[in-house]
Design an enzyme around this catalytic site. Structure first.
Site, mmCIF file in Angstrom:
data_model
loop_
_atom_site.group_PDB
_atom_site.id
_atom_site.type_symbol
_atom_site.label_atom_id
_atom_site.label_comp_id
_atom_site.label_asym_id
_atom_site.label_seq_id
_atom_site.Cartn_x
_atom_site.Cartn_y
_atom_site.Cartn_z
ATOM 1 C CG ASP A 1 -1.542 1.241 1.561
ATOM 2 O OD1 ASP A 1 -2.266 1.737 0.679
ATOM 3 O OD2 ASP A 1 -1.344 1.777 2.673
ATOM 4 C CG ASP B 1 -1.878 2.386 6.614
ATOM 5 O OD1 ASP B 1 -2.116 2.108 5.424
ATOM 6 O OD2 ASP B 1 -2.185 3.479 7.122
HETATM 7 O O1 LIG Z 1 -7.162 6.712 0.051
HETATM 8 C C1 LIG Z 1 -6.160 7.154 -0.509
HETATM 9 O O2 LIG Z 1 -6.164 8.239 -1.153
HETATM 10 C C2 LIG Z 1 -4.871 6.381 -0.520
HETATM 11 O O3 LIG Z 1 -4.888 5.311 0.323
HETATM 12 P P1 LIG Z 1 -3.870 4.075 0.282
HETATM 13 O O4 LIG Z 1 -2.549 4.505 -0.323
HETATM 14 O O5 LIG Z 1 -3.757 3.745 1.725
HETATM 15 O O6 LIG Z 1 -4.560 3.032 -0.555
#
Ligand SMILES: O=C(O)COP(=O)(O)O
Length: 217
Positions: A9, A169
């Site tokens: 992520d 996370d």
């Molecule tokens: O919601 C977002 O803009 C990004 O969230 P993520 O990188 O944790 O997927």
């Protein structure tokens, strides 16, 4: 070795983007005369894409479609102006990426951040390392935890889902891993608490990035 690839992520896992996201949205709220939020409140607003971030930050009684669309445009404009002001890699992440690269473990990024910003962040903060793919949120494509994005990443990596460690996370990240058949690894240096990650299916919890290396032995 049981695990052959690692998918990350982005926000709250590789990069601490919280303050820049909060600052951008707070500027939009102030522009409209709405109350702003403390940076920490954004820990619960980020993770399901920019649409949801805007909806969560707007007042509960101001959720009409037109206002949300207008504020989304403003948020993207404000974030474009300030996406790298305070953003940085988490402590220990460079060492982890070096260790994975030394072991020739293929890596990819799967994030709900809009694709254009995901690519900007990769270029600014992560260009030292080789990632097979960076997949962000794109119009018309379902966001995590939908398995469509993960399927695309898994295809590119050319390994079986159960051979992939997915690090994230938030509960959304854990659901994403579980839905796609990847091994869900929850990290505690990001935005959400341990309880949320465990309840969402985290198979293991990491307190520091380098702890991941022992899962590869
Ligand atoms: O919601 C977002 O803009 C990004 O969230 P993520 O990188 O944790 O997927």
């Amino acid at each position: 070795m049981k695990y052959k690839a690692v998918v990350f992520d982005m926000d709250g896992t590789l990069l601490d983007t919280l303050a820049d996201l909060a600052d951008a949205m707070n500027r939009v709220l102030a522009e409209h005369g709405f109350a702003t939020h403390p940076v920490d409140a954004y820990r619960h607003f980020v993770g399901s894409g920019a649409n949801r971030l805007v909806a969560r930050a707007l007042p509960a009684d101001r959720q009409d479609e037109d206002l949300r669309a207008l504020c989304l445009q403003s948020f993207l404009r404000e974030y474009e102006a300030g996406w790298r002001n305070k953003t940085c890699l988490y402590e220990g992440v460079p060492e982890l990426l070096d260790a994975l690269a030394a072991r020739k473990i293929p890596m990819a990024v799967l994030t709900n951040k809009p694709q254009a910003f995901a690519e900007l962040c990769m270029r600014e903060f992560l260009s030292r390392w080789d990632f097979t793919l960076t997949l962000g949120q794109m119009p018309g494509v379902a966001v995590k935890p939908d398995p469509a994005g993960p399927r695309q990443v898994i295809r590119h990596l050319g390994v079986q889902p159960e051979e992939i460690l997915y690090l994230g996370d938030t509960d959304v990240d854990m659901f994403t891993a579980v839905n796609a058949g990847m091994y869900p690894v929850g990290v505690l240096w990001g935005f959400r608490p341990e309880r949320e990650l465990l309840d969402a299916g985290a198979a293991v919890i990491l307190r520091h990035p380098m702890e991941l290396v022992s899962l590869l032995d």
